[in-house]
Design a protein around this motif. Structure first.
Motif, PDB file in Angstrom:
ATOM      1  N   ASP A 196       1.963   4.162  -7.171  1.00 30.46           N
ATOM      2  CA  ASP A 196       1.325   3.236  -7.498  1.00 30.46           C
ATOM      3  C   ASP A 196       0.757   2.320  -7.147  1.00 30.46           C
ATOM      4  OD1 ASP A 196       2.801   1.576  -7.462  1.00 30.46           O
ATOM      5  OD2 ASP A 196       3.616   2.197 -10.183  1.00 30.46           O
ATOM      6  N   PHE A 197       0.156   2.021  -6.110  1.00 28.54           N
ATOM      7  CA  PHE A 197      -0.281   1.022  -5.792  1.00 28.54           C
ATOM      8  C   PHE A 197      -2.100   1.456  -5.979  1.00 28.54           C
ATOM      9  CE2 PHE A 197      -3.503   0.464  -2.123  1.00 28.54           C
ATOM     10  CZ  PHE A 197      -3.794  -1.394  -1.927  1.00 28.54           C
ATOM     11  N   GLU A 198      -2.734   2.682  -6.053  1.00 24.10           N
ATOM     12  CA  GLU A 198      -3.980   2.881  -5.907  1.00 24.10           C
ATOM     13  C   GLU A 198      -4.065   2.993  -7.660  1.00 24.10           C
ATOM     14  OE1 GLU A 198      -5.689   6.613  -5.237  1.00 24.10           O
ATOM     15  OE2 GLU A 198      -5.455   5.913  -3.252  1.00 24.10           O
ATOM     16  N   LYS A 233      -6.241  -5.670  -8.906  1.00 22.39           N
ATOM     17  CA  LYS A 233      -6.534  -6.728  -8.136  1.00 22.39           C
ATOM     18  C   LYS A 233      -7.909  -7.858  -7.834  1.00 22.39           C
ATOM     19  CE  LYS A 233     -11.392  -4.294  -8.181  1.00 22.39           C
ATOM     20  NZ  LYS A 233     -11.344  -2.841  -8.127  1.00 22.39           N
ATOM     21  N   GLN A 278      -3.945  -1.515  -7.969  1.00 28.83           N
ATOM     22  CA  GLN A 278      -5.663  -2.208  -7.837  1.00 28.83           C
ATOM     23  C   GLN A 278      -6.505  -2.113  -8.566  1.00 28.83           C
ATOM     24  OE1 GLN A 278      -4.107  -4.045  -4.778  1.00 28.83           O
ATOM     25  NE2 GLN A 278      -6.511  -3.350  -3.922  1.00 28.83           N
ATOM     26  N   VAL A 279      -6.803  -1.170  -9.123  1.00 29.54           N
ATOM     27  CA  VAL A 279      -7.333  -1.257 -10.923  1.00 29.54           C
ATOM     28  C   VAL A 279      -7.435  -2.092 -11.927  1.00 29.54           C
ATOM     29  CG1 VAL A 279      -8.906   0.502 -12.714  1.00 29.54           C
ATOM     30  CG2 VAL A 279      -8.519   1.036 -10.399  1.00 29.54           C
ATOM     31  N   PRO A 285       0.936  -1.164   0.073  1.00 30.97           N
ATOM     32  CA  PRO A 285      -0.151  -0.087   0.234  1.00 30.97           C
ATOM     33  C   PRO A 285       0.959   1.283   0.264  1.00 30.97           C
ATOM     34  CG  PRO A 285      -0.787  -1.365   1.828  1.00 30.97           C
ATOM     35  CD  PRO A 285       0.781  -2.640   0.971  1.00 30.97           C
TER      36      PRO A 285
END
Length: 393
Positions: free
Chosen positions: A73-75, A82, A78-79, A69
């Motif tokens: 560029d974690f977010e 994931k 996640q898209v 997390p």
């Protein structure tokens, strides 16, 4: 506006699951060779060396681990990933798994960390060596000969150099392939491409740095100087990716090499520098450039940019995979069909180095398969393909 539908004849996705297949060899032969080269080129410490080894083990035998997390560029991932986390690497689509491998490779090398390796392009030693190599010097000298050609011959030479420049791919050479004489075009829509280049905005989505980028920049200079384009938007990667993929720094390094040479090269480099100052050449780096997804899933701002372009020129093998979809299409599947979602005219200039091929006529496809079943991955053939909204009606 609703999104265009996918082709009715959906083809199976390419995965890494079959031992001995091209994707399997990328993970089991090419990636270990790359990491050996990295460890020889850069004095990484034990933490980084152990991280590289762990990534190899995971990508060959285990399940996909998610980013921390704390990753910047974690977010995004996640898209993008994931649904893949926790599943075996070998069962992922080849495009997704290969892209994620390179993202994780940066992490293993400390690119995103707080230590001394933060922001260091781990592929820089290879890129710089290519700029200093005799082959690059020879390419610079060849610009004098191109300049002496008649207009029609010169345009053809510039275009073909940009097509076959894609063969100068460090990932390809690390895999044991040699870049020598060029082969043949399996599809040639070059006449259609020149007709599209009528003085508007042209977007060029670059692939590799070094020799290929030199060819691309020389072509861009011609488009601007000859009035084939009013303005050029050059899209490169926002961070190191796939060994030799071009970043903004690589563009500047290439221009420096050009302006420091003799003959036609410094004049071309000087014009390109001035075009950057005048905003006739815009250097862009979009986060989606390093996404593990096809262009069908491009974000809205990128879609708007492509829609506003007279033509978008997609360079190289990876861009072709992202454009056509990383699937085992029958090679006679129309190029316009697999790119029906694209918001404007698009051209692919690509040396064929992976299994995705579309847009061939039946005779050509049959002859190529009969002559050499491995032709799709050998780099012996190339394509120039064009699709416009009218083709998709």
């Amino acid at each position: 506006m609703s999104q265009p539908t996918v082709p009715d004849r959906e083809a199976p996705s390419i995965t890494c699951d079959e031992p001995g297949s091209f994707p399997w060899q990328v993970f089991h032969v090419r990636h270990p060779a790359l990491i050996r080269r990295l460890l020889e080129a850069l004095p990484y410490g034990q933490a980084e060396r152990q991280a590289f080894a762990a990534l190899l083990r995971e990508s060959q035998h285990d399940q996909v681990a998610a980013l921390s997390p704390e990753a910047p560029d974690f977010e995004l991932w996640q898209v993008w990933g994931k649904e893949q986390y926790g599943r075996p690497w070998r069962q992922q689509g080849f495009l997704w798994s290969e892209s994620y491998f390179y993202r994780r490779l940066l992490q293993a090398g400390g690119y995103f960390g707080d230590g001394g390796w933060r922001g260091v392009d781990l592929f820089a030693p290879f890129k710089h060596a290519e700029l200093d190599a005799p082959a690059f010097t020879g390419d610079l000298a060849a610009l004098d000969r191109q300049h002496a050609l008649a207009d029609g011959e010169r345009e053809r030479s510039l275009l073909m150099t940009a097509v076959w420049g894609n063969l100068a791919d460090l990932g390809f050479t690390i895999a044991g392939k040699e870049t020598g004489d060029t082969g043949a075009l399996a599809a040639d829509d070059s006449d259609r491409l020149w007709k599209l280049l009528d003085g508007g905005l042209v977007t060029v989505v670059a692939d590799n740095s070094g020799r290929e980028l030199l060819a691309d920049l020389v072509l861009v200079d011609h488009l601007l100087a000859a009035g084939r384009a009013r303005e050029v938007s050059l899209l490169v990667k926002p961070q190191p990716y796939y060994i030799s993929d071009a970043t903004p720094s690589d563009v500047l390094d290439c221009l420096d090499r050009m302006t420091g040479a003799a003959g036609a090269a410094p004049r071309i480099g000087g014009r390109l520098r001035q075009a950057l100052r005048d905003d006739r050449l815009r250097l862009r780096a979009h986060p989606f450039g390093c996404a593990p997804l096809g262009y069908r899933d491009m974000p809205g701002d990128l879609r708007e940019e492509f829609a506003a372009s007279t033509v978008t020129i997609m360079k190289g093998d990876l861009n072709y995979r992202r454009l056509a979809g990383d699937r085992l299409w029958p090679p006679t599947t129309p190029f316009a069909e697999v790119t029906a979602y694209f918001p404007g005219p698009v051209a692919a200039l690509r040396t064929v180095k992976s299994e995705v091929v579309t847009g061939l006529d039946r005779r050509t496809a049959a002859e190529l398969e009969a002559a050499d079943p491995s032709w799709r991955t050998s780099g012996t053939h190339a394509v120039i393909q064009v699709a416009t909204p009218r083709d998709r009606e």
